[in-house]
Write a protein that holds these residues in place. Structure first.
Motif, PDB file in Angstrom:
ATOM      1  N   HIS A  40       0.830  -1.203   0.000  1.00 57.97           N
ATOM      2  CA  HIS A  40       0.000   0.000   0.000  1.00 57.97           C
ATOM      3  C   HIS A  40       0.867   1.257   0.000  1.00 57.97           C
ATOM      4  O   HIS A  40       0.507   2.262  -0.625  1.00 57.97           O
ATOM      5  CB  HIS A  40      -0.916   0.004   1.227  1.00 57.97           C
ATOM      6  N   ILE A  43       1.890   1.796  -3.602  1.00 62.16           N
ATOM      7  CA  ILE A  43       0.763   2.275  -4.409  1.00 62.16           C
ATOM      8  C   ILE A  43       0.463   3.733  -4.084  1.00 62.16           C
ATOM      9  O   ILE A  43       0.266   4.561  -4.988  1.00 62.16           O
ATOM     10  CB  ILE A  43      -0.483   1.397  -4.162  1.00 62.16           C
ATOM     11  N   GLN A 157      -8.018   0.167  -3.289  1.00 60.38           N
ATOM     12  CA  GLN A 157      -6.861  -0.623  -3.721  1.00 60.38           C
ATOM     13  C   GLN A 157      -7.068  -2.109  -3.473  1.00 60.38           C
ATOM     14  O   GLN A 157      -6.621  -2.952  -4.262  1.00 60.38           O
ATOM     15  CB  GLN A 157      -5.608  -0.113  -3.019  1.00 60.38           C
ATOM     16  N   GLN A 158      -7.774  -2.452  -2.389  1.00 60.56           N
ATOM     17  CA  GLN A 158      -8.036  -3.865  -2.091  1.00 60.56           C
ATOM     18  C   GLN A 158      -8.902  -4.521  -3.156  1.00 60.56           C
ATOM     19  O   GLN A 158      -8.844  -5.737  -3.355  1.00 60.56           O
ATOM     20  CB  GLN A 158      -8.712  -3.996  -0.721  1.00 60.56           C
ATOM     21  N   TYR A 160      -8.580  -4.516  -6.236  1.00 61.97           N
ATOM     22  CA  TYR A 160      -7.761  -5.132  -7.281  1.00 61.97           C
ATOM     23  C   TYR A 160      -6.917  -6.281  -6.743  1.00 61.97           C
ATOM     24  O   TYR A 160      -6.455  -7.124  -7.512  1.00 61.97           O
ATOM     25  CB  TYR A 160      -6.886  -4.057  -7.936  1.00 61.97           C
ATOM     26  N   SER A 161      -6.748  -6.349  -5.443  1.00 62.94           N
ATOM     27  CA  SER A 161      -6.003  -7.446  -4.831  1.00 62.94           C
ATOM     28  C   SER A 161      -6.889  -8.649  -4.562  1.00 62.94           C
ATOM     29  O   SER A 161      -6.447  -9.795  -4.712  1.00 62.94           O
ATOM     30  CB  SER A 161      -5.374  -6.966  -3.527  1.00 62.94           C
ATOM     31  N   ASP A 171      -4.778  -5.062 -16.129  1.00 64.71           N
ATOM     32  CA  ASP A 171      -4.461  -3.904 -15.296  1.00 64.71           C
ATOM     33  C   ASP A 171      -5.262  -2.660 -15.676  1.00 64.71           C
ATOM     34  O   ASP A 171      -4.824  -1.529 -15.443  1.00 64.71           O
ATOM     35  CB  ASP A 171      -2.959  -3.599 -15.352  1.00 64.71           C
ATOM     36  N   ILE A 173      -8.830  -0.361 -15.102  1.00 62.70           N
ATOM     37  CA  ILE A 173      -9.539  -0.012 -13.870  1.00 62.70           C
ATOM     38  C   ILE A 173     -11.026   0.120 -14.125  1.00 62.70           C
ATOM     39  O   ILE A 173     -11.466   0.324 -15.255  1.00 62.70           O
ATOM     40  CB  ILE A 173      -9.000   1.296 -13.244  1.00 62.70           C
ATOM     41  N   ALA A 279      -2.219  -6.374 -10.699  1.00 58.16           N
ATOM     42  CA  ALA A 279      -3.064  -5.831  -9.630  1.00 58.16           C
ATOM     43  C   ALA A 279      -2.478  -4.524  -9.094  1.00 58.16           C
ATOM     44  O   ALA A 279      -3.197  -3.557  -8.824  1.00 58.16           O
ATOM     45  CB  ALA A 279      -3.204  -6.851  -8.499  1.00 58.16           C
ATOM     46  N   ALA A 283      -4.280  -0.923  -9.256  1.00 57.91           N
ATOM     47  CA  ALA A 283      -4.518  -0.167  -8.015  1.00 57.91           C
ATOM     48  C   ALA A 283      -3.878   1.207  -8.083  1.00 57.91           C
ATOM     49  O   ALA A 283      -4.443   2.198  -7.597  1.00 57.91           O
ATOM     50  CB  ALA A 283      -3.968  -0.961  -6.823  1.00 57.91           C
ATOM     51  N   LYS A 284      -2.705   1.293  -8.679  1.00 59.98           N
ATOM     52  CA  LYS A 284      -2.035   2.588  -8.831  1.00 59.98           C
ATOM     53  C   LYS A 284      -2.851   3.508  -9.732  1.00 59.98           C
ATOM     54  O   LYS A 284      -3.086   4.678  -9.410  1.00 59.98           O
ATOM     55  CB  LYS A 284      -0.633   2.377  -9.408  1.00 59.98           C
ATOM     56  N   THR A 287      -5.990   4.700  -8.050  1.00 59.23           N
ATOM     57  CA  THR A 287      -5.701   5.753  -7.081  1.00 59.23           C
ATOM     58  C   THR A 287      -5.582   7.101  -7.775  1.00 59.23           C
ATOM     59  O   THR A 287      -6.136   8.108  -7.316  1.00 59.23           O
ATOM     60  CB  THR A 287      -4.399   5.421  -6.324  1.00 59.23           C
TER      61      THR A 287
END
Length: 1043
Positions: A40, A43, A157-158, A160-161, A171, A173, A279, A283-284, A287
């Motif tokens: 995290h 990210i 972010q979670q 995508y995990s 990848d 979003i 992932a 997530a990046k 964000t």
């Protein structure tokens, strides 16, 4: 020693050799043994860095044409290293707010997007985002806004995990998550079985045998053991609900076996480890989109000023008031203004044209025109001066058959659209028809610190005086508003005089801009930081060493207690006495205080000798770019550490973390020293490297038994010259702790909420204590002062009740724990809470239903045992959009959802095949309330058959894991027994985490570690971006791959 070089503060962490607990998402910080695992922290750093880059370009703060991303921020911060450090530290603060969710709310699936709680997680983020935006519009506390940002980003972010989104879409979003009212994707039903069995051992996972275990094109997420939403039993052999699949997730041993977790790059910890990088990229990007998208991003809702404050995108080289204000015109366009409008148009257009050429242009221009009737009012906002001038030049007048006009309505609209700390110019020739709104006008102007300037012509051009009747004075209401808000009122007998005043206002505004620009220019001459070398108390014939390194530009030595300067001898490194007549030395003396000011001091070891019997107090500071700051942190049983909000426990082990700013190149750090108020060393510990970039940090484990006044770092520069830096850090060890239970989101408007405090006596004596709780709004309704006795080793929970009665307010609650015998305050906590803008839903469990618990151990099949429970959902003024339950085996019975007012009674009926059930009520704004039904304690060994299809070898695996876990975890306190049917209302607080290892390292030399500002451009191009990004135009963005 091996030099560890990483990308984020807290990213390189020294950890224990045995991992006692596993991370079930992106880890909070990087893991040294898994250099390719992104955390995290990673990210956040790249996501916020890229978002700041977009912000600077979009508002033309920096010209980014043809420049790499890192160069844009370099140009913004310039030589202002303090602001640059604050920017990076602020990212760590946001990460800290994420870490508290990850640690303290590990048992609740929707925060982590587990257990198919995708819509609940989406609505949770959406409601937090709305709350954040509402708070921003009402001038909320920056710390609270920053906390909400961290909470939003964690769950975002979670996604995508922990879901199969990356399995399906790579990848890219999903832009709508946490933002839009709905998600434009198909989501698995509770009755679907989206996964098939796959191996759970790391060897098989490494071989790719779990790559194709998803069997759906719908969105789903894995279930994780010990969370409130438990995995349902499979209805078919070899398939079932997906599991999370981390090593600590025992649900991965039930069909469908395995999992879909991709938060780590290690096959031993994440079944879908091979998708980890995708992932991370998603997530990046998510964000960046969530923060800086031109339409949906938070930045656009916060505005320039709050974005800079919340994310610390600030530099001393830029006057922070530049572009943070607005220019607003509120103009009467009724027919009576026909004689005046030409002068107003000419003056206002010239005003805007001149302002835009100044050094301090506004963020936006606002134009409001009002007429009669009120629905003819129009408002427009732009940051384009040409567009504003075009609007002004296009103004025409008409209508308005009676003299009074709706001027206050126009003023309220103008104030609503204006920035904080701005000015509104009001042009009219009529009294206020809506004078009843005077209080409303004053409230919004005061709240936003807006100054109104009323420019008034004679009443209605002097043509309709018969119609004004009761309005004997045109501007009585205007005078009252101006007096209450610091504004002014001026009246003019001719149109020419009014036009002249518009020009005068322009000159006044430009003069103000010039004064602020001059101030900004002076701030560009950035002074060198004032660093503390040390302080010391000395006696007769005692020497004090003064270490002067290459970064010291000047030295200041204060000696308190001298009757004259001859009572001390200050010597150069070569041993010669300092000559007060020297060109580089200034000697000052007054009132027993002697001060040496030394420009460009020689590098080396200076000495100061007290040659009289009087005790002296010496304070040594320097002008130096090299400085430090420190924090004290608690170590969890899992090996992570968190900042303390209270005083530490005497004798317990903690971690001191020291941040080093601008450490000279090729320097090395040896130890961290805690000193008392006299400057004497209390403890000296080997310094361990924590992180290199963007902030250099060291840490040391230590036990604290006495009061500490400061923290020192000791080391050597490139010439082997010893150096010391000290920061003030008061630490008072006690034997009683005070903790406040997590509180997330808002206090529900007009509802009584409870604040829970835990007090533990770590000492060996009985204590008589008083817990005093107060707030600054008068919202606490009961238990303001609680007296109690507590025995050694015991803990007690105390409840305080609070009711927020004013919407969208911030209340500061302070709790003090005092010893009744000594009257000493042992602990003090302050927590800021917000009150919701409306009465949001709450859920209360009304009937538990204990059938499953009563049948525990009878060997019956779980499908044959019915279960029933009930709950009540309360709400007011807004509809409940949906009622959802976490298990497909549960049926809901409830009344109509069309009502705007509760309560709503809900009955749940199902079987005993699921350990826990969650009922979620979501209102139309996405705010959620939950009731949790625990059908079995988490540790229960019930003999009800819950999954007859589970293979024998899996049961043996569970048994073996249990035995192994008991052997490894013998030192653990035990398993917490969850009381059946307890309704949990979840609340957040703020802690920080990092992972550490035992202090077995010797001195760490970082002589070959490059200075960050010398290598960061290459570093960013190599890692943050998969190919170098060069800005071809300010509009260039990083959002090419979106879904």
């Amino acid at each position: 020693m091996k030099h560890l070089k990483l990308f984020i503060g807290y990213l390189i962490i020294l950890v224990t050799l045995v991992e006692r607990s596993l991370v079930s998402a992106f880890p909070p910080q990087s893991i040294p043994q898994e250099s390719s695992t992104k955390s995290h922290s990673t990210i956040n750093f790249y996501g916020i860095y890229l978002s700041a880059h977009q912000f600077l370009l979009r508002h033309n703060i920096v010209n980014g044409t043809g420049k790499p991303v890192s160069q844009v921020l370099d140009e913004f911060f310039g030589t202002d290293r303090d602001s640059q450090t604050n920017f990076y530290l602020n990212i760590l603060k946001i990460t800290d707010h994420q870490n508290i969710v990850q640690k303290e709310l590990a048992g609740f699936a929707h925060y982590h997007v587990n257990g198919e709680q995708i819509l609940t997680a989406h609505n949770y983020v959406r409601s937090l985002r709305k709350s954040l935006i509402d708070l921003a519009e009402s001038g909320a506390d920056i710390d609270i806004l920053r906390e909400r940002v961290g909470q939003c980003l964690y769950t975002l972010q979670q996604f995508y995990s922990n879901t199969n989104w990356v399995d399906l879409h790579g990848d890219t979003i999903i832009k709508e998550f946490g933002i839009s009212a709905t998600l434009p994707v198909s989501i698995s039903n509770l009755s679907d079985e989206p996964c098939s069995d796959c191996p759970t051992d790391s060897t098989s996972l490494q071989s790719g045998l779990c790559k194709n275990n998803t069997r759906t094109t719908k969105l789903t997420s894995g279930y994780k053991s010990k969370q409130d939403v438990s995995k349902p039993p499979s209805n078919n052999q070899g398939i079932g609900k997906c599991s999370h699949g981390s090593q600590d997730d025992t649900s991965r041993l039930k069909s469908a076996t395995g999992g879909i977790y991709k938060g780590r790059s290690s096959s031993a910890h994440a079944p879908h480890f091979y998708l980890h990088n995708e992932a991370f990229e998603a997530a990046k990007l998510a964000t960046v989109y969530f923060l800086s998208d031109e339409n949906d991003g938070l930045f656009s809702h916060l505005g320039i000023y709050l974005t800079k404050e919340v994310f610390q995108i600030k530099s001393k080289k830029e006057n922070k008031e530049v572009k943070d204000y607005s220019i607003t015109f509120v103009i009467d366009v009724t027919g009576s203004m026909s004689d005046n409008i030409a002068g107003v148009i000419q003056g206002a257009a010239t005003f805007v044209d001149q302002i835009r050429q100044s050094e301090r242009i506004p963020e936006k221009y606002v134009l409001v025109t009002f007429s009669d009737p009120v629905d003819l009012e129009k408002s427009r906002v732009t940051n384009d001066a040409d567009e504003m001038i075009s609007w002004i030049n296009g103004l025409t007048v008409s209508g308005g058959d009676d003299c009074p006009e709706y001027s206050l309505s126009g003023l309220i609209t103008g104030a609503t659209l204006s920035n904080f700390n701005s000015t509104i110019y009001i042009y009219t020739d009529a009294p206020a028809k809506d004078e009843s709104r005077e209080t409303e006008v004053i409230e919004i102007l005061q709240r936003k610190t807006i100054t109104p300037k009323f420019r008034l012509r004679n009443e209605c051009g002097g043509r309709r005086k018969r119609e004004i009747g009761r309005y004997k004075r045109q501007s009585s209401v205007y005078d009252s508003i101006a007096q209450a808000t610091g504004g002014d009122v001026e009246r003019f007998s001719s149109s020419a005089d009014l036009a002249d005043k518009v020009q005068e206002d322009l000159m006044s505004e430009l003069s103000f801009i010039q004064s602020n620009s001059s101030q900004a220019i002076s701030q560009n001459n950035l002074p060198t930081s004032i660093s503390i070398i040390k302080w010391k108390s000395t006696h007769a014939d005692q020497l004090t060493n003064i270490e002067v390194d290459n970064s010291v530009d000047s030295l200041r030595i204060e000696i308190n207690g001298t009757s004259n300067s001859s009572e001390i001898h200050l010597r150069h490194p070569n041993g010669s006495l300092v000559d007060s007549g020297s060109r580089d030395v200034t000697l000052q003396y007054s009132d027993n205080l002697t001060i040496f000011l030394i420009e460009s001091p020689s590098k080396g070891l200076w000495t100061l000798e007290n040659i009289v019997s009087n005790p002296l107090i010496i304070n040594i500071t320097a002008n130096s770019s090299f400085d430090i700051s420190s924090s004290l942190r608690d170590i969890s049983s899992e090996g992570f550490f968190y900042p303390l909000n209270d005083n530490p426990v005497s004798g317990k082990e903690y971690v001191i973390v020291v941040l080093l700013e601008n450490l000279p190149t090729n320097s090395s750090i040896s130890s961290i020293v805690l000193v008392d108020e006299k400057g004497n060393a209390v403890t000296t510990t080997v310094a361990n490297l924590l992180s290199v970039t963007p902030n250099l940090q060291y840490f040391a484990k230590t036990k604290i038994f006495k009061q500490i006044a400061g923290v020192q770092i000791h080391g050597q520069d490139s010439t082997s010259q010893q150096f010391i830096r000290t920061c003030k850090h008061t630490i008072n060890p006690v034997d009683v702790t005070l903790k406040m239970k997590l509180f997330i989101g808002d206090l529900s408007l007009s509802n009584i909420e409870q604040l829970e405090y835990n007090i533990t006596n770590h000492g060996g004596n009985n204590r008589s204590l008083t817990l005093d709780v107060s707030d600054d709004k008068g919202y606490i309704v009961d238990n303001r002062s609680i007296h109690f006795h507590i025995s050694p080793g015991e803990s007690e929970n105390k409840l305080v009740f609070i009711r927020g009665t004013q919407p969208s307010t911030i209340v500061s609650v302070t709790a003090s724990l005092k010893d009744e015998e000594t009257h000493i305050v042992l602990q003090k906590l302050t927590q800021k809470l917000t009150v919701s803008s409306a009465m949001r839903p709450t859920c209360n469990l009304t009937s538990l239903g204990d059938t499953c618990q009563n049948q525990r151990g009878n060997g019956s099949n779980c499908f044959d045992i019915p279960w029933q429970g009930s709950a009540q959902v309360n709400f007011s003024g807004i509809r409940i959009a949906s009622l959802d339950v976490s298990s497909s085996s549960v049926n809901l019975t409830h009344g109509s959802l069309w009502s705007f007012y509760g309560p709503l009674d809900v009955t749940l009926q199902g079987d005993c095949c699921t350990r826990s059930i969650v009922l979620t009520a979501t209102d139309n704004d996405g705010f959620i309330a939950q009731c949790r039904f625990q059908l079995f304690p988490e540790d229960s060994s019930n003999n009800i058959i819950t999954d007859s299809s589970e293979p024998t070898d899996k049961k043996e695996t569970v048994l073996n894991l249990t035995i192994l876990g008991a052997a490894i975890g013998g030192a653990l306190a035990g398993i917490v027994i969850l009381t059946t049917g307890v309704l949990l209302k979840i609340r957040h607080s703020s802690l920080k985490s990092s992972k550490v290892k035992d202090d077995t390292d010797t001195q760490i030399d970082i002589s070959r570690v490059e200075k960050w500002d010398q290598n960061k451009t290459d570093h960013f191009q190599a890692f943050m971006l998969r190919e170098p990004i060069v800005c071809s135009a300010p509009a260039e963005s990083f959002f090419g791959r979106v879904h």
